[in-house]
Design a protein around this motif. Structure first.
Motif, PDB file in Angstrom:
ATOM      1  N   UNK A 143      19.204  15.155   0.705  1.00 27.34           N
ATOM      2  CA  UNK A 143      19.362  14.351  -0.043  1.00 27.34           C
ATOM      3  C   UNK A 143      17.610  14.013  -0.284  1.00 27.34           C
ATOM      4  N   UNK A 144      16.851  14.091   0.594  1.00 23.60           N
ATOM      5  CA  UNK A 144      15.461  13.930   0.412  1.00 23.60           C
ATOM      6  C   UNK A 144      14.909  14.528  -0.579  1.00 23.60           C
ATOM      7  N   UNK A 145      15.273  15.944  -0.675  1.00 23.33           N
ATOM      8  CA  UNK A 145      14.596  16.920  -1.563  1.00 23.33           C
ATOM      9  C   UNK A 145      15.056  16.967  -2.669  1.00 23.33           C
ATOM     10  N   UNK A 146      16.459  16.792  -2.977  1.00 25.18           N
ATOM     11  CA  UNK A 146      16.961  16.838  -4.098  1.00 25.18           C
ATOM     12  C   UNK A 146      16.980  15.388  -4.986  1.00 25.18           C
ATOM     13  N   UNK A 147      16.802  14.320  -4.271  1.00 25.77           N
ATOM     14  CA  UNK A 147      16.410  13.485  -5.096  1.00 25.77           C
ATOM     15  C   UNK A 147      14.957  12.906  -5.109  1.00 25.77           C
ATOM     16  N   UNK A 148      14.119  13.813  -4.777  1.00 31.25           N
ATOM     17  CA  UNK A 148      12.734  13.319  -4.710  1.00 31.25           C
ATOM     18  C   UNK A 148      12.286  12.391  -3.937  1.00 31.25           C
ATOM     19  N   UNK A 149      12.801  11.962  -2.758  1.00 33.32           N
ATOM     20  CA  UNK A 149      12.701  10.803  -2.134  1.00 33.32           C
ATOM     21  C   UNK A 149      11.252  11.034  -1.195  1.00 33.32           C
ATOM     22  N   UNK A 158      24.808  -3.244  -3.591  1.00 35.66           N
ATOM     23  CA  UNK A 158      25.152  -3.121  -4.563  1.00 35.66           C
ATOM     24  C   UNK A 158      24.510  -2.222  -5.910  1.00 35.66           C
ATOM     25  N   UNK A 159      23.393  -1.938  -5.290  1.00 37.48           N
ATOM     26  CA  UNK A 159      22.362  -1.031  -6.079  1.00 37.48           C
ATOM     27  C   UNK A 159      21.359  -0.228  -5.353  1.00 37.48           C
ATOM     28  N   UNK A 160      21.069   0.728  -5.541  1.00 42.60           N
ATOM     29  CA  UNK A 160      20.107   1.655  -4.967  1.00 42.60           C
ATOM     30  C   UNK A 160      18.657   0.938  -4.988  1.00 42.60           C
ATOM     31  N   UNK A 161      17.848   0.873  -4.158  1.00 43.60           N
ATOM     32  CA  UNK A 161      16.488   0.175  -4.412  1.00 43.60           C
ATOM     33  C   UNK A 161      15.522   0.995  -4.404  1.00 43.60           C
ATOM     34  N   UNK A 162      14.286   0.396  -4.854  1.00 37.53           N
ATOM     35  CA  UNK A 162      13.121   1.323  -4.969  1.00 37.53           C
ATOM     36  C   UNK A 162      12.536   1.681  -3.639  1.00 37.53           C
ATOM     37  N   UNK A 163      12.503   0.740  -2.748  1.00 38.01           N
ATOM     38  CA  UNK A 163      11.872   1.141  -1.281  1.00 38.01           C
ATOM     39  C   UNK A 163      12.727   0.614  -0.303  1.00 38.01           C
ATOM     40  N   UNK A 164      12.443   1.296   0.963  1.00 44.69           N
ATOM     41  CA  UNK A 164      13.065   0.976   2.293  1.00 44.69           C
ATOM     42  C   UNK A 164      12.099   0.676   2.971  1.00 44.69           C
ATOM     43  N   UNK A 165      12.186  -0.735   3.712  1.00 42.21           N
ATOM     44  CA  UNK A 165      11.042  -1.048   4.948  1.00 42.21           C
ATOM     45  C   UNK A 165      12.074  -0.621   6.344  1.00 42.21           C
ATOM     46  N   UNK A 166      11.771   0.133   6.960  1.00 45.65           N
ATOM     47  CA  UNK A 166      12.139   0.739   8.182  1.00 45.65           C
ATOM     48  C   UNK A 166      11.508   0.745   9.571  1.00 45.65           C
ATOM     49  N   UNK A 194       0.861  -1.373   0.002  1.00 42.41           N
ATOM     50  CA  UNK A 194      -0.034  -0.046   0.164  1.00 42.41           C
ATOM     51  C   UNK A 194       0.871   1.231  -0.152  1.00 42.41           C
ATOM     52  N   UNK A 195       1.804   1.327   0.763  1.00 40.64           N
ATOM     53  CA  UNK A 195       2.446   2.501   0.973  1.00 40.64           C
ATOM     54  C   UNK A 195       3.773   2.803   0.062  1.00 40.64           C
ATOM     55  N   UNK A 196       4.432   1.663   0.112  1.00 42.67           N
ATOM     56  CA  UNK A 196       5.756   1.554  -0.871  1.00 42.67           C
ATOM     57  C   UNK A 196       5.206   1.512  -2.190  1.00 42.67           C
ATOM     58  N   UNK A 197       3.934   0.716  -2.381  1.00 40.20           N
ATOM     59  CA  UNK A 197       3.495   0.508  -3.786  1.00 40.20           C
ATOM     60  C   UNK A 197       4.353  -0.408  -4.836  1.00 40.20           C
ATOM     61  N   UNK A 217      20.417   4.570   0.663  1.00 40.83           N
ATOM     62  CA  UNK A 217      20.084   3.185  -0.317  1.00 40.83           C
ATOM     63  C   UNK A 217      18.884   3.423  -1.411  1.00 40.83           C
ATOM     64  N   UNK A 218      18.148   4.606  -1.455  1.00 46.64           N
ATOM     65  CA  UNK A 218      17.122   4.734  -2.174  1.00 46.64           C
ATOM     66  C   UNK A 218      17.527   5.328  -3.678  1.00 46.64           C
ATOM     67  N   UNK A 219      17.009   4.677  -4.542  1.00 47.59           N
ATOM     68  CA  UNK A 219      17.238   5.248  -5.879  1.00 47.59           C
ATOM     69  C   UNK A 219      16.273   6.839  -6.082  1.00 47.59           C
ATOM     70  N   UNK A 220      16.732   7.679  -6.784  1.00 47.65           N
ATOM     71  CA  UNK A 220      15.983   8.856  -7.051  1.00 47.65           C
ATOM     72  C   UNK A 220      14.683   8.479  -7.249  1.00 47.65           C
ATOM     73  N   UNK A 221      13.759   9.254  -6.555  1.00 47.69           N
ATOM     74  CA  UNK A 221      12.126   8.906  -6.582  1.00 47.69           C
ATOM     75  C   UNK A 221      11.677   7.899  -5.674  1.00 47.69           C
ATOM     76  N   UNK A 222      12.577   7.208  -4.985  1.00 48.37           N
ATOM     77  CA  UNK A 222      12.146   6.028  -4.289  1.00 48.37           C
ATOM     78  C   UNK A 222      11.570   6.212  -2.926  1.00 48.37           C
ATOM     79  N   UNK A 223      10.962   5.419  -2.119  1.00 52.55           N
ATOM     80  CA  UNK A 223      10.133   5.357  -1.142  1.00 52.55           C
ATOM     81  C   UNK A 223      10.656   4.669   0.277  1.00 52.55           C
ATOM     82  N   UNK A 224      10.486   5.631   1.128  1.00 57.53           N
ATOM     83  CA  UNK A 224      11.224   4.880   2.558  1.00 57.53           C
ATOM     84  C   UNK A 224       9.948   4.781   3.469  1.00 57.53           C
ATOM     85  N   UNK A 225       9.648   3.919   3.952  1.00 55.58           N
ATOM     86  CA  UNK A 225       8.402   3.534   4.630  1.00 55.58           C
ATOM     87  C   UNK A 225       8.943   3.140   6.058  1.00 55.58           C
ATOM     88  N   UNK A 226       8.419   3.992   7.289  1.00 55.61           N
ATOM     89  CA  UNK A 226       8.768   3.574   8.424  1.00 55.61           C
ATOM     90  C   UNK A 226       7.479   3.362   9.376  1.00 55.61           C
TER      91      UNK A 226
END
Length: 307
Positions: A242-248, A196-204, A133-136, A217-226
């Motif tokens: 990093x959050x605003x520049x990479x639009x996380x 080894x790569x940046x990910x689409x989402x992080x489960x925190x 739902x939240x990371x999609x 660890x997030x790719x540009x535009x990625x989602x961190x769900x906490x």
């Protein structure tokens, strides 16, 4: 909590409520319960039975699972009552009998044990909502799960693997890293190691100790769900640039809806996925379960049973 045969139950406390565990409740010990105990139970609410989730048999002989969120829908309580979970305002599940609004009772899937079903309504529901739902995320996406071994983290690894995600995990403990890979993680790393790569989402769920690593660890535009902060809620660096520049995207997540719990039960039935259980203990040994969870000496869930 899981139930076994019990004596006849008294009537529910008020109209629209049920007493599901007549037989066998299974309930699980969790950091969620400990957090509620520390922060939400004030002296005026005592005595309070702990325990957020359970599976058992209701007064009509049906095998059921409980949705632990009370007040979200207005069912069984006033329409303006705010959301709470069992143990915050209403008595919890570490008991032989539990009363909840009838609306909160769902059928337990056939082929799933009471112990397994009891693990789903909080940690596994939280992980399901965080991922889908939240990371999609979708099949083929990549996800980092921080803190392998915890209930939500373990659930996220298993659910992610079953849904076709590429799951990476972290833990300070070598044994927990090996277990994470056995459960389906592509790889598990020491906490803080560059992926080894940046990910689409992080489960925190760890919080301060892993926050910077999660953001980096997030790719540009990625989602961190906490959904938790077991190491504290004040990281040394918020990583705002990093959050605003990479639009996380940073998304808070708590529990899940009854519909999502129904979807989770169906998902487990369809895929054969089952919760990871560290230990099953009788209710009179609950202290041991709490001590294990508080010490972090678990991988998966600790379940209490009255049987």
């Amino acid at each position: 909590m899981a139930w076994r045969s019990m004596p006849p139950m008294p009537p529910p406390p008020c109209p629209g409520w049920s007493r599901p565990p007549r037989s066998g409740p299974e309930s699980r010990v969790s950091m969620d319960t400990l957090a509620v105990l520390k922060r939400r139970i004030t002296e005026d609410k005592l005595p309070m039975i702990l325990g957020c989730d359970a599976a058992g048999v209701d007064q009509d002989g049906n095998e059921v699972v409980l949705h632990s969120v009370i007040g979200q829908s207005g069912h069984g309580v006033g329409p303006t009552e705010g959301r709470s979970i069992l143990t915050e305002k209403y008595q919890g599940t570490f008991a032989e009998q539990v009363a909840v609004p009838t609306w909160n009772v769902l059928p337990k899937p056939k082929g799933m044990s009471f112990a397994e079903a009891a693990c789903l309504p909080t940690a596994w529901l939280t992980a399901y909502r965080m991922l889908f739902t939240n990371a999609g995320v979708r099949p083929g996406n990549s996800v980092l799960v921080q803190g392998a071994g915890g209930g939500v983290a373990t659930a996220a690894i298993v659910l992610g693997k079953a849904a076709g995600l590429r799951v990476f995990a972290t833990s300070r403990d070598e044994h927990k890293r090996r277990r994470a890979v056995e459960l389906g993680a592509v790889e598990a790393y020491e906490s803080g190691v560059r992926l080894p790569e940046r990910v689409d989402a992080v489960i925190e769920t760890v919080g301060a100790a892993t926050w910077s690593h999660s953001v980096k660890s997030l790719r540009p535009g990625g989602t961190l769900v906490i959904s938790g902060a077991t190491s504290g809620d004040r990281p040394a660096h918020a990583e705002l640039t990093r959050i605003f520049f990479l639009e996380l995207k940073v998304v808070g997540s708590t529990m899940g809806t009854k519909d999502e719990l129904e979807d989770l039960l169906a998902f487990c039935s369809a895929t054969g996925v089952r919760p990871v259980i560290d230990e099953v203990l009788p209710l009179d040994r609950a202290r041991e379960g709490f001590e294990k969870v508080a010490a972090g000496d678990v991988f998966g869930k600790v379940v209490l049973t009255t049987g």
